[in-house]
Motif scaffolding. Structure first.
Motif, PDB file in Angstrom:
ATOM      1  N   GLU A 159     -10.729 -19.121  -4.625  1.00 50.58           N
ATOM      2  CA  GLU A 159     -10.291 -20.493  -4.571  1.00 50.58           C
ATOM      3  C   GLU A 159     -12.319 -20.178  -3.530  1.00 50.58           C
ATOM      4  N   GLU A 169      -5.394 -26.074  -7.281  1.00 48.13           N
ATOM      5  CA  GLU A 169      -3.436 -25.440  -7.780  1.00 48.13           C
ATOM      6  C   GLU A 169      -3.645 -24.813  -9.396  1.00 48.13           C
ATOM      7  N   GLN A 170      -5.432 -25.596  -9.585  1.00 46.74           N
ATOM      8  CA  GLN A 170      -5.485 -24.650 -10.441  1.00 46.74           C
ATOM      9  C   GLN A 170      -6.013 -22.921 -10.692  1.00 46.74           C
ATOM     10  N   GLU A 172      -4.951 -21.035  -8.149  1.00 46.28           N
ATOM     11  CA  GLU A 172      -3.409 -20.944  -8.036  1.00 46.28           C
ATOM     12  C   GLU A 172      -2.526 -20.237  -8.958  1.00 46.28           C
ATOM     13  N   ARG A 173      -2.719 -21.386 -10.188  1.00 41.49           N
ATOM     14  CA  ARG A 173      -2.396 -21.108 -11.579  1.00 41.49           C
ATOM     15  C   ARG A 173      -2.898 -19.177 -11.942  1.00 41.49           C
ATOM     16  N   TRP A 174      -3.413 -19.485 -11.992  1.00 42.26           N
ATOM     17  CA  TRP A 174      -4.373 -18.711 -12.459  1.00 42.26           C
ATOM     18  C   TRP A 174      -4.229 -17.692 -12.466  1.00 42.26           C
ATOM     19  N   SER A 176      -2.117 -16.176 -10.865  1.00 39.56           N
ATOM     20  CA  SER A 176       0.217 -16.547 -10.334  1.00 39.56           C
ATOM     21  C   SER A 176      -0.142 -15.120  -9.882  1.00 39.56           C
ATOM     22  N   TRP A 177      -0.894 -14.215 -11.137  1.00 41.27           N
ATOM     23  CA  TRP A 177      -0.699 -12.730 -11.053  1.00 41.27           C
ATOM     24  C   TRP A 177      -0.305 -11.989 -10.087  1.00 41.27           C
ATOM     25  N   THR A 179      -0.373 -13.172  -6.952  1.00 40.80           N
ATOM     26  CA  THR A 179       1.026 -13.411  -6.340  1.00 40.80           C
ATOM     27  C   THR A 179       2.881 -12.293  -6.668  1.00 40.80           C
ATOM     28  N   ARG A 180       2.364 -12.750  -7.644  1.00 42.44           N
ATOM     29  CA  ARG A 180       3.395 -11.551  -7.992  1.00 42.44           C
ATOM     30  C   ARG A 180       3.624 -10.295  -7.830  1.00 42.44           C
ATOM     31  N   ARG A 205       4.293 -22.215  -0.783  1.00 42.55           N
ATOM     32  CA  ARG A 205       3.778 -23.545  -2.276  1.00 42.55           C
ATOM     33  C   ARG A 205       3.817 -22.285  -3.022  1.00 42.55           C
ATOM     34  N   ARG A 206       3.608 -21.376  -2.791  1.00 42.89           N
ATOM     35  CA  ARG A 206       2.917 -20.035  -4.279  1.00 42.89           C
ATOM     36  C   ARG A 206       4.799 -19.631  -4.427  1.00 42.89           C
TER      37      ARG A 206
END
Length: 326
Positions: A159, A169-170, A172-174, A176-177, A179-180, A205-206
């Motif tokens: 970030e 937010e963008q 965190e979407r990019w 997301s791998w 987070t997984r 949130r994630r």
């Protein structure tokens, strides 16, 4: 405290993001009713026994040169020893050494390579990110295993690096791998704990489940407003080229990009154009020379060496008008 549920069961903790864990045995005794525990622990319906424990803290960010992690781990070690428990820290170092601590506890320094961009720290390099999480998570011992996060790598790095081109937010979407990936190793732990409600909300949130948020405390007997020293405050303001009527801001922390000190310096310069504001920065690290150059032409900003004496630091903090960080 680490909860146990069976006789001679062990407990393991994983500490800061990127590295810390613990394990140890103890005999069980009369259990404590979970209803008497703080809400965040009572909700988990765990049983805490009253006999001694051993906790092994595998911690990549515990270092000889100090810092926030070492400060709170050392304090925890002393408190646990006073309560009859034992804390053992496993941390990277330049050589293999076992350090016995006076009063209880010990450090197992394990020879490991240095972090390329900050030689104060070492990493267990023989694998991928969060390697200690996998080592502890895959361990087949009887201890309960808890992952403790006191930071957010996505906010600290991704970030921050991309803040000029994308929203939080963008990013965190990019990522997301990532987070997984975090979710995968967390399945090996009995609980996921953060150091406060703000961090808990970020992870949730994630889509990650956080079992408890436990804020890190301070020694209120040492760090107290009663230590405010008007003479010390005047001397610090004088170093910033300001009279006692000025406003004194204080920054404490490593000279590292993640601390965003250039942003703080810029904000103080902007405020100083209209107000008599001085900034004292206490810290050292890989970014010190760059910060010194950045602040060279700001006569109301002083970059000073770290203060390791706790009482002296407490007096400086109490004498400032505000604590500032990035």
């Amino acid at each position: 405290a680490a909860p146990l549920a069976t006789e001679k069961q062990q407990v393991a903790f994983l500490r800061p993001c990127g590295g810390a864990a613990s394990s140890g045995t103890r005999q069980t005794d009369t259990p404590t009713d979970h209803a008497r525990l703080p809400d965040c622990w009572a909700s988990a319906r765990w049983i805490v026994w009253r006999r001694e424990m051993r906790i092994i803290d595998v911690n990549e960010f515990y270092t000889l040169t100090g810092g926030g992690v070492r400060t709170y781990v050392d304090r925890k070690m002393r408190v646990m020893a006073e309560l009859g428990h034992e804390l053992v820290v496993i941390a990277p170092a330049r050589d293999n050494v076992i350090e016995e601590r006076h009063g209880g506890g010990r450090i197992y320094w394990v020879k490991a390579p240095r972090l390329p961009f900050d030689r104060s720290y070492g990493l267990f390099w023989d694998a991928a990110p969060f390697r200690p999480a996998w080592i502890v998570g895959n361990w087949q011992g009887a201890a309960l295993k808890v992952f403790f996060a006191h930071g957010d790598n996505m906010a600290t790095y991704a970030e921050r690096w991309l803040e000029r081109v994308a929203s939080r937010e963008q990013v965190e979407r990019w990522f997301s791998w990532y987070t997984r990936y975090t979710g995968r190793f967390l399945t090996n732990f009995e609980a996921f704990v953060t150091n406060g409600p703000t961090l808990k909300r970020r992870y949730e949130r994630r889509g990650l489940h956080v079992d408890a948020a436990i804020p890190l405390g301070i020694d209120a007997n040492c760090f107290s407003p009663e230590r405010r020293d008007h003479s010390l405050r005047a001397k610090l303001l004088a170093q910033c080229g300001l009279p006692p009527s000025g406003r004194l801001l204080l920054g404490v922390g490593r000279c590292h990009p993640e601390k965003r000190w250039p942003l703080v310096i810029g904000a103080v310069e902007a405020a100083g154009a209209k107000l008599p504001v001085g900034l004292v920065l206490l810290g050292d690290g890989i970014g010190r020379k760059a910060l010194a150059r950045r602040a060279a032409n700001s006569r109301h900003i002083q970059l000073l060496q770290p203060v390791f004496d706790r009482e002296r630091l407490a007096a400086i903090m109490a004498s400032a008008d505000a604590l500032i960080h990035g």
